[in-house]
Design a protein around this motif. Structure first.
Motif, short mmCIF file in Angstrom:
data_model
loop_
_atom_site.label_atom_id
_atom_site.label_comp_id
_atom_site.label_asym_id
_atom_site.label_seq_id
_atom_site.Cartn_x
_atom_site.Cartn_y
_atom_site.Cartn_z
N GLN A 10 31.84 37.10 -93.86
CA GLN A 10 30.78 36.47 -94.66
C GLN A 10 30.96 36.69 -96.16
OE1 GLN A 10 30.20 38.46 -91.91
NE2 GLN A 10 29.97 36.62 -90.61
N GLN A 11 31.82 37.68 -96.54
CA GLN A 11 32.06 37.95 -97.96
C GLN A 11 33.24 37.16 -98.52
OE1 GLN A 11 32.39 42.26 -97.37
NE2 GLN A 11 30.66 42.54 -98.77
N LEU A 12 33.99 36.47 -97.70
CA LEU A 12 35.11 35.67 -98.18
C LEU A 12 34.60 34.50 -99.04
CD1 LEU A 12 37.19 35.42 -94.88
CD2 LEU A 12 37.79 36.77 -96.90
N ARG A 13 35.36 34.14 -100.05
CA ARG A 13 35.00 32.98 -100.88
C ARG A 13 34.84 31.72 -100.03
NH1 ARG A 13 38.62 30.91 -104.36
NH2 ARG A 13 37.13 30.22 -105.92
N SER A 14 35.74 31.57 -99.07
CA SER A 14 35.74 30.35 -98.25
C SER A 14 34.49 30.24 -97.38
CB SER A 14 36.98 30.31 -97.38
OG SER A 14 37.04 31.44 -96.53
N HIS A 15 33.83 31.35 -97.10
CA HIS A 15 32.65 31.30 -96.24
C HIS A 15 31.55 30.44 -96.87
CE1 HIS A 15 29.62 32.58 -93.35
NE2 HIS A 15 28.80 32.78 -94.37
N ARG A 16 31.48 30.43 -98.21
CA ARG A 16 30.45 29.63 -98.88
C ARG A 16 30.65 28.13 -98.61
NH1 ARG A 16 30.05 29.21 -104.05
NH2 ARG A 16 32.20 29.73 -104.57
N TYR A 17 31.89 27.75 -98.36
CA TYR A 17 32.20 26.36 -98.07
C TYR A 17 32.08 26.03 -96.57
CZ TYR A 17 34.56 26.16 -102.69
OH TYR A 17 34.87 26.20 -104.02
N LEU A 18 32.51 26.98 -95.73
CA LEU A 18 32.71 26.68 -94.32
C LEU A 18 31.71 27.35 -93.37
CD1 LEU A 18 36.60 27.05 -94.33
CD2 LEU A 18 35.31 24.91 -94.25
N GLY A 19 30.98 28.35 -93.87
CA GLY A 19 30.17 29.15 -92.97
C GLY A 19 28.71 28.76 -92.80
N PRO A 20 27.97 28.42 -93.86
CA PRO A 20 26.52 28.21 -93.74
C PRO A 20 26.16 27.04 -92.82
CG PRO A 20 27.14 28.57 -96.02
CD PRO A 20 28.41 28.40 -95.26
N ASP A 21 24.96 27.14 -92.28
CA ASP A 21 24.42 26.06 -91.45
C ASP A 21 23.62 25.13 -92.35
OD1 ASP A 21 23.47 24.42 -89.48
OD2 ASP A 21 22.04 25.87 -88.66
N ASP A 22 24.33 24.29 -93.11
CA ASP A 22 23.66 23.35 -94.01
C ASP A 22 24.48 22.07 -94.09
OD1 ASP A 22 25.80 23.88 -95.79
OD2 ASP A 22 24.64 25.38 -96.89
N LEU A 23 23.94 21.10 -94.78
CA LEU A 23 24.56 19.78 -94.82
C LEU A 23 25.93 19.81 -95.50
CD1 LEU A 23 24.39 16.74 -94.31
CD2 LEU A 23 23.15 16.53 -96.49
N ARG A 24 26.02 20.53 -96.63
CA ARG A 24 27.28 20.55 -97.36
C ARG A 24 28.40 21.18 -96.54
NH1 ARG A 24 28.39 17.15 -100.81
NH2 ARG A 24 26.40 17.52 -101.84
N SER A 25 28.11 22.30 -95.90
CA SER A 25 29.13 22.95 -95.08
C SER A 25 29.47 22.13 -93.85
CB SER A 25 28.65 24.35 -94.67
OG SER A 25 28.53 25.17 -95.82
N PHE A 26 28.49 21.41 -93.33
CA PHE A 26 28.77 20.47 -92.24
C PHE A 26 29.88 19.49 -92.67
CE2 PHE A 26 28.26 16.20 -90.58
CZ PHE A 26 28.22 16.39 -89.20
N GLY A 27 29.76 18.97 -93.90
CA GLY A 27 30.77 18.06 -94.40
C GLY A 27 32.14 18.73 -94.51
N HIS A 28 32.17 19.97 -94.99
CA HIS A 28 33.45 20.68 -95.13
C HIS A 28 34.10 20.89 -93.76
CE1 HIS A 28 31.60 22.52 -99.01
NE2 HIS A 28 32.10 21.32 -99.23
N ARG A 29 33.31 21.34 -92.81
CA ARG A 29 33.87 21.61 -91.49
C ARG A 29 34.32 20.32 -90.80
NH1 ARG A 29 29.39 25.24 -91.47
NH2 ARG A 29 28.16 23.66 -90.35
#
Length: 578
Positions: A10-29
């Motif tokens: 959860q502390q990795l930089r990439s987690h902000r892009y790929l980890g959260p349960d939100d619309l933006r991260s949905f797009g990244h994944r």
């Protein structure tokens, strides 16, 4: 965070892009899945960017497509998620006016790629001259965990039974052709043999110098810079570099934690012990500006005076990089100068530089000399000052004829490179071996791009008389494979009205390498009169990158970097992903 602590997923930089349960991260994944990856491929894993400088016009990097796959293999093995990102390649051969003109461009691209993409660490794939410093400059500014994968030197090669040295022998045989001692047919045959494989020049030119410096600064795996490009060990090193990048990500080991003052002093010491390229001075000054390391030209001269040249490599010595590798490589050389290094300097392998020397041994003491039998006792490079170069200039004494290291002669002045090319062979100039050839308008802004014009040609009629070296002065650089009594990087350059712009034919110039002086024997009053009459040239470009380069590039003694990219103590916030 201590050296042994590790980030959580959860502390990795990439987690902000790929980890959260939100619309933006949905797009990244979803876009990763569009590329054929499953959630298990990237979820909770460090994302490792592989910055690849390959293109079809950089033959030095012809093997980088394969190496990128081998890096990926190592990343996967270590539990990371590799992503290859092409960045601008800097072809030493084909880019005009010079690849140096675009070093800062690649540094900017590297910085922005590292900052804006969801990368936890990066592998920097460089080899050809300007790629290594440019990648490191960008990595320093972005300060994302990074490791360099050196491209490695090309294979040994020979011609007519004689071992060749790329670059260095081109200059040597060109002089012989100019002297009428080499046929066109022989020259064309040499062309088929001088570069025999992928990899950068196999001499201690700028490419080998800068990758060795990256290793000495702790930014590569131990021994990585000496591996020939086509050796199977180079492939294994690429995979190991990928594995190391994953560990860098987990421990968040950043370039600024490695590239401090000690690392830069180690770099300068190794530059001198290798008999390395004068170009390294410009690149290290630029890198130091990014790191706020406080490096000056005086540091180079101070360290040069105490450091023996131990690498018997062309153009200073006899051998090539394949021989250096077989003789023990950079760790074996570093082991000989332990007392001159900061052995406690940190590295990307989470130990110290001392760890890089474990098991180091010289296997050929003619290629890598012991301290009691140096190639040169000291003085690989020298920084000169005087009224012709108030901010300094450099010379490589070890690659010059010793008779010229103290010299006084009349100036033969050429206003720019086309002027030099048009008139240098004109017998009407009546140049002698005592003349000092002076080239103006070849610096960072005047050329532009401070190209490698500094090994100024010797007139053909003097070559035919047996002359092979003369004192030559310019505000240009010189290829790391070049040689001769060439005074380079004169600062300030002639384009901005430096004293070099005021030299006239027949002016007496005195060079004293031991005394570290370069003197134009013209009175201060006369120079002031000439300066008052001097008219600056118009800028080469009115728009685009050329205008940016013209307005922001510093002088050679400051590294020719963009002023607005120097570190200023501020911290750039991470980009928002929303």
């Amino acid at each position: 965070m201590s050296q042994s602590e590790r980030l959580t997923p959860q502390q990795l930089r990439s987690h902000r892009y790929l980890g959260p349960d939100d619309l933006r991260s949905f797009g990244h994944r979803s876009r990763q899945k569009q590329a054929g990856f499953s959630t298990e491929d990237f979820a909770g894993k460090p994302v490792i960017g592989i910055l690849n400088t390959w293109n079809d016009l950089i033959s030095c990097h012809a093997h980088f497509r394969q190496r990128a796959e081998e890096i990926k293999r190592g990343v996967w093995q270590a539990g990371g998620f590799p992503v290859e990102i092409p960045v601008m390649g800097l072809s030493e051969t084909f880019m005009k006016p010079t690849s140096m003109y675009y070093r800062n461009f690649l540094a900017m691209e590297t910085e922005e790629v590292l900052r804006t993409y969801p990368l936890d660490a990066a592998v920097l794939m460089g080899g050809c001259d300007k790629t290594t410093p440019a990648l490191l400059m960008g990595a320093l500014s972005a300060d994302v965990p990074s490791i360099v994968m050196p491209g490695g030197p090309m294979n040994r090669t020979s011609w007519h039974g004689e071992q060749l040295a790329s670059g260095t022998d081109v200059w040597r045989f060109w002089a012989e052709r100019g002297a009428g001692r080499m046929s066109c047919e022989a020259w064309c045959s040499l062309e088929d043999h001088i570069a025999a494989s992928p990899g950068h020049c196999m001499t201690m030119g700028t490419a080998s110098t800068m990758t060795a410096i990256a290793e000495a600064m702790g930014m590569t795996l131990a021994g990585a810079s000496s591996l020939p490009a086509t050796h199977a060990g180079h492939s294994r090193m690429a995979s190991e570099t990928g594995r190391a990048a994953v560990e860098l990500a987990w421990r968040d080991r950043r370039p600024t934690q490695i590239l401090g003052r000690q690392a830069f002093e180690n770099a300068v010491t190794v530059l001198m012990a290798l008999g390395g390229s004068t170009n390294a001075i410009v690149h290290l000054m630029a890198m130091a500006g990014r790191a706020q390391a406080g490096l000056t030209l005086d540091d180079f001269d101070r360290i040069s005076r105490r450091t023996p040249v131990l690498a018997n490599l062309r153009p200073t010595g006899q051998y090539v990089m394949g021989d250096f590798f077989d003789a023990g490589g950079l760790p074996a050389l570093l082991d000989q100068i332990r007392d001159l290094l900061h052995l406690d300097a940190p590295t990307v392998q989470f130990g110290t530089l001392a760890d890089y020397l474990e098991g180091a041994k010289i296997w050929n003491e003619d290629v890598i000399r012991v301290r009691s039998n140096p190639v040169c006792p000291t003085g690989s490079l020298a920084v000169l000052r005087g009224n012709l170069a108030p901010d300094g200039c450099v010379i490589k004494p070890a690659a010059a004829e010793s008779r010229l290291l103290q010299h006084r002669g009349p100036a033969a002045v050429f206003s720019n490179y086309p002027d030099l090319k048009a008139r240098i062979d004109d017998p009407a100039l009546q140049l002698t071996a005592e003349h000092v050839i002076v080239l103006q308008s070849a610096g960072p802004l005047g050329a532009p791009g401070i190209p490698e014009w500094g090994m100024l040609p010797i007139p053909k009629y003097l070559l035919q008389q047996g002359v092979r070296d003369m004192v030559r002065i310019s505000d240009a650089r010189m290829s790391g494979t070049s040689y001769g009594a060439c005074v380079l990087h004169v600062s300030p350059e002639s384009y901005v009205g430096g004293p070099l712009a005021l030299v006239q034919n027949g002016d007496m110039i005195s060079l004293d390498v031991a005394g570290r002086t370069l003197t134009l024997e013209v009175s201060a009053d006369e120079l002031a009169r000439r300066k008052a009459a001097w008219v600056p040239a118009d800028p080469s470009f009115s728009r685009g990158y050329g205008r940016l380069f013209h307005e922001q590039t510093t002088q050679a003694h400051e590294g020719c970097d963009f002023r607005f990219l120097h570190a200023d103590g501020s911290v750039t916030p991470p980009p928002s992903i929303y």
